[in-house]
Design an enzyme around this catalytic site. Sequence first.
Site, PDB file in Angstrom:
ATOM      1  N   LYS A   1      -1.862   6.080  -4.518  1.00 15.79           N
ATOM      2  CA  LYS A   1      -2.978   7.005  -4.352  1.00 15.79           C
ATOM      3  C   LYS A   1      -2.724   8.360  -5.012  1.00 15.79           C
ATOM      4  CE  LYS A   1      -3.603   4.866   0.165  1.00 15.79           C
ATOM      5  NZ  LYS A   1      -2.238   4.357   0.359  1.00 15.79           N
TER       6      LYS A   1
ATOM      7  N   TYR B   1       3.348   9.797   0.371  1.00 14.08           N
ATOM      8  CA  TYR B   1       4.351   9.223   1.256  1.00 14.08           C
ATOM      9  C   TYR B   1       5.772   9.584   0.819  1.00 14.08           C
ATOM     10  CZ  TYR B   1       0.365   6.261   2.604  1.00 14.08           C
ATOM     11  OH  TYR B   1      -0.861   5.791   3.013  1.00 14.08           O
TER      12      TYR B   1
ATOM     13  N   HIS C   1      -6.800   9.611  -2.795  1.00 13.86           N
ATOM     14  CA  HIS C   1      -6.333   9.618  -1.407  1.00 13.86           C
ATOM     15  C   HIS C   1      -7.352  10.281  -0.482  1.00 13.86           C
ATOM     16  CE1 HIS C   1      -2.351   9.346   0.983  1.00 13.86           C
ATOM     17  NE2 HIS C   1      -3.369   9.285   1.810  1.00 13.86           N
TER      18      HIS C   1
ATOM     19  N   ASP D   1       0.840  -1.192   0.000  1.00 14.11           N
ATOM     20  CA  ASP D   1       0.000   0.000   0.000  1.00 14.11           C
ATOM     21  C   ASP D   1       0.877   1.245   0.000  1.00 14.11           C
ATOM     22  OD1 ASP D   1      -2.816   1.165   0.476  1.00 14.11           O
ATOM     23  OD2 ASP D   1      -1.607   2.121   2.042  1.00 14.11           O
TER      24      ASP D   1
END
Length: 235
Positions: A76, A47, A107, A42
């Site tokens: 995302k 990130y 997201h 994931d």
Amino acid sequence: MAITLNNGIKMPTIGLGVWRMEGKSIKEVILNAIRIGYRHFDCAAKYQNEAEVGEALAEAIQTGIVKREDLFITTKLWNSDHGHVLEACEDSLKKLHLEYLDLYLVHFPIASKFTGIGKTSSVKDENGDLDIDTTISLETTWHAMEGLVSMGLVRSIGVRLAEKHNKTVAQIILRWGIQRNIIVIPKSSKLERLKENFHVFDFELTLKDMVSIRTVDQRLRSNQPGTGWGIDVYA
């Protein structure tokens, strides 16, 4: 174990989250996870570690540890890229060293000011208020996501629900016929924890256990951007 999405694609019920994983250690964590048996990872543009994850995935595939078709890779779309869905997806694919994504999520169902592909800025302005771009509707974003599926860049799409399930989001869920599924995404960079988190199907809850669980405080929290907590729904 896996669940079958409403498009027939199988999604492993346990995945490894890479939020807040940083630096050179990411590659070894990903490779160890694959050796243990993890196949679902994931990720997210927000990130800021897709490139490092991609290096690990590329090495695992090139050295024969795993085949691409056996992996399930999620990433995302960030808020500031709602008006640039194709470009954002292509940027993630390039960083992840992939030709397609197994799942691409919105997201948060909030479009914010565009700051450039790959530059996942805050959803709030200098005053702490949500910097929402009202010119981009969620339906526009979703149709662009559907286009990715038609192009073969993405196999499945979904939305990660943030804040409270207000009327607008609920209406969108009903209209799109999005499917809810429960997937566990533990996160750890420690080898022993990776093993423990993955091997969770070797026990059964007794009736006494279930009764005890029902007594636990069930006050729920909604997602706030940046907290890492949320509910994902897939189509």
